[in-house]
Design an enzyme around this catalytic site. Structure first.
Site, short mmCIF file in Angstrom:
data_model
loop_
_atom_site.label_atom_id
_atom_site.label_comp_id
_atom_site.label_asym_id
_atom_site.label_seq_id
_atom_site.Cartn_x
_atom_site.Cartn_y
_atom_site.Cartn_z
CB SER A 25 -0.86 -0.03 1.27
OG SER A 25 -1.39 1.24 1.54
CE LYS A 77 -1.09 -4.73 3.72
NZ LYS A 77 -1.29 -5.95 2.97
CE1 TYR A 84 -3.30 -2.26 5.82
CE2 TYR A 84 -2.98 0.10 5.50
CZ TYR A 84 -3.19 -1.16 4.98
OH TYR A 84 -3.28 -1.32 3.63
C1 UD1 Z 1 -6.93 5.03 4.12
C2 UD1 Z 1 -5.82 4.75 5.08
C3 UD1 Z 1 -4.69 4.08 4.32
C4 UD1 Z 1 -5.19 2.77 3.74
C5 UD1 Z 1 -6.41 3.03 2.86
C6 UD1 Z 1 -7.03 1.68 2.54
C7 UD1 Z 1 -5.99 6.44 6.85
C8 UD1 Z 1 -5.34 7.61 7.50
N1 UD1 Z 1 -5.41 5.98 5.74
O1 UD1 Z 1 -6.43 5.89 3.08
O2 UD1 Z 1 -3.61 3.82 5.19
O3 UD1 Z 1 -4.19 2.17 2.95
O4 UD1 Z 1 -7.39 3.81 3.57
O5 UD1 Z 1 -8.12 1.83 1.73
O6 UD1 Z 1 -7.00 5.95 7.33
N2 UD1 Z 1 -12.56 11.47 3.92
C9 UD1 Z 1 -13.58 12.34 4.27
N3 UD1 Z 1 -14.70 11.82 4.88
C10 UD1 Z 1 -14.85 10.48 5.13
C11 UD1 Z 1 -13.80 9.59 4.77
C12 UD1 Z 1 -12.67 10.13 4.18
O7 UD1 Z 1 -13.50 13.56 4.07
O8 UD1 Z 1 -15.89 10.07 5.68
C13 UD1 Z 1 -11.37 12.00 3.23
C14 UD1 Z 1 -10.04 11.75 3.94
O9 UD1 Z 1 -9.77 12.78 4.86
C15 UD1 Z 1 -9.07 11.71 2.77
C16 UD1 Z 1 -9.92 11.13 1.62
O10 UD1 Z 1 -11.27 11.34 2.00
O11 UD1 Z 1 -8.68 13.01 2.40
C17 UD1 Z 1 -9.69 9.64 1.38
O12 UD1 Z 1 -9.88 8.94 2.61
P1 UD1 Z 1 -9.94 7.34 2.66
O13 UD1 Z 1 -10.87 6.83 1.61
O14 UD1 Z 1 -10.22 6.93 4.08
O15 UD1 Z 1 -8.49 6.89 2.22
P2 UD1 Z 1 -7.04 7.30 2.82
O16 UD1 Z 1 -7.14 8.03 4.07
O17 UD1 Z 1 -6.27 7.90 1.72
#
Ligand code: UD1
Length: 338
Positions: free
Chosen positions: A126, A154, A150
């Site tokens: 990842s 990895k 996590y």
């Molecule tokens: C997350 C994990 C990452 C993992 C991946 C697996 C964290 C910090 N990172 O990535 O380690 O490999 O998932 O799929 O958890 N967001 C919102 N509202 C929400 C959910 C997310 O605004 O309800 C935003 C987040 O702040 C971010 C973006 O959407 O900017 C993507 O979030 P997400 O889909 O959770 O992925 P990552 O954080 O990149």
């Protein structure tokens, strides 16, 4: 003679899409899964997509005797190892469970493979191994770090692989660093498990679009990004699945391993994703701005050039395709659950 590939975690989200891509590419595929985070009917759905019954061994990668039995009874040419835990939040609460499942699971699998003389492996890593990326777009040579158990699991897995390859016992391993996999197979028959409240953005947006959750919280709009919200490199799971086929082909062809990013090289903000999903689903997606989520980076996107050079891999689908297929899957899985 068809090459035979074992997929651990092959009934899961990325595993099931890779299963389809491998069968379409002419591989003979065997799934090993304990269904701890995959629906029981996935094999039936895979059979519907491919037209062939899916062969499944129900087992845990921690169970060495079961692994040994599979390698003794079947002629396996290569393994793709998906089976792992993947929730950042859960890993903070249960670090040891993550070390056991992800790290011990890999060691167990590699020992069983080594014992059976099967030393070709593709590993699900990842972009989390870059921690808070210091270089954007992020190349594979960027410094590695971790921010939670996590991510640590990895990173340790990658290091175990590196040391094992260095042992000169004939291992060839492809390490694939996924950016943000989203979307679903266009058939609408497989996708990310829709049960529970999602942690990740797109599955959450899908549930808000469907009216199953009332409102999306956008975690922060004061990041140093064009619209202030987090930027990520979303990659269609069907593209990602093809990356595994190309990784396997490169291992066979080149006789040496690789460590590559699988992303599109293009970042989209949370607000861009919401707007695109609204268009793809033709639904309103209510949202509110909430505080930043702990541990989130402002931006993350891949330098995808090494994957192109080494694997010939380039993502084909855009954000609209990702949202559209996610929406088809969301609607289909809601119907099936009723
Ligand atoms: C997350 C994990 C990452 C993992 C991946 C697996 C964290 C910090 N990172 O990535 O380690 O490999 O998932 O799929 O958890 N967001 C919102 N509202 C929400 C959910 C997310 O605004 O309800 C935003 C987040 O702040 C971010 C973006 O959407 O900017 C993507 O979030 P997400 O889909 O959770 O992925 P990552 O954080 O990149």
């Amino acid at each position: 003679m068809k090459q035979r590939v074992l997929l651990t975690g092959g009934a899961g989200y990325i595993g099931s899409h890779t299963y389809v891509a491998l069968v379409e590419a002419g591989y003979d595929v065997l799934i090993l899964d304990n269904f701890s985070n995959a629906a029981r009917d996935v094999p039936k759905r895979l059979a519907k997509i491919t037209g062939h019954e899916a062969v499944v061994v129900e087992a845990n990668v921690l169970d060495r005797a079961s692994l040994d039995r599979v390698f003794a009874e079947q002629k396996i040419d290569a393994v793709i190892h998906f089976a792992a835990f993947k929730s950042v939040g859960e890993s903070v609460r249960k670090p040891l469970a993550y070390m056991q499942n992800n790290v011990v699971g890999l060691v167990n699998l590699m020992q069983a493979m080594d014992n059976a003389g099967v030393r070709r492996l593709v590993f699900s890593s990842s972009a989390t191994v870059y921690g808070e990326a210091v270089e954007l777009p992020t190349p594979e040579t960027a410094p590695l770090s971790y921010g939670n158990p996590y991510g640590y699991s990895k990173l340790v897995c990658e290091q175990i692989i590196e040391q094992t390859v260095a042992s000169d016992r004939g291992w060839t391993v492809g390490v694939l660093r996924y950016f943000n996999p989203v979307g679903a197979h266009p058939s609408g028959l497989i996708g990310e498990d829709p049960s529970g409240i999602p942690d990740n953005l797109m599955p959450y947006v899908a549930k808000v679009a469907a009216g199953e959750l009332p409102i999306l919280s956008v975690f922060g709009n004061d990041y140093p990004t064009p619209d202030g919200t987090g930027v990520r490199d979303y990659i269609h799971v069907v593209d990602l699945a093809r990356g595994h086929v190309q990784s396997l082909a490169a291992l066979e062809r080149d006789g040496q391993g690789h460590v590559v990013n699988l992303g599109t090289g293009r970042g989209y903000s949370v607000l861009e994703l919401i707007a695109t999903y609204a268009r793809a689903s033709n639904r309103d997606i209510p949202y509110k701005i909430a505080p930043r989520r702990d541990g989130d980076a402002a931006a993350s996107y891949a330098d995808p050039s090494l994957a192109k050079k080494v694997l010939g891999f380039e993502a084909q689908y855009d954000l609209f395709d990702m949202c559209r297929t996610s929406w088809v899957w969301m609607q289909n899985s809601a119907e099936t659950a009723e």
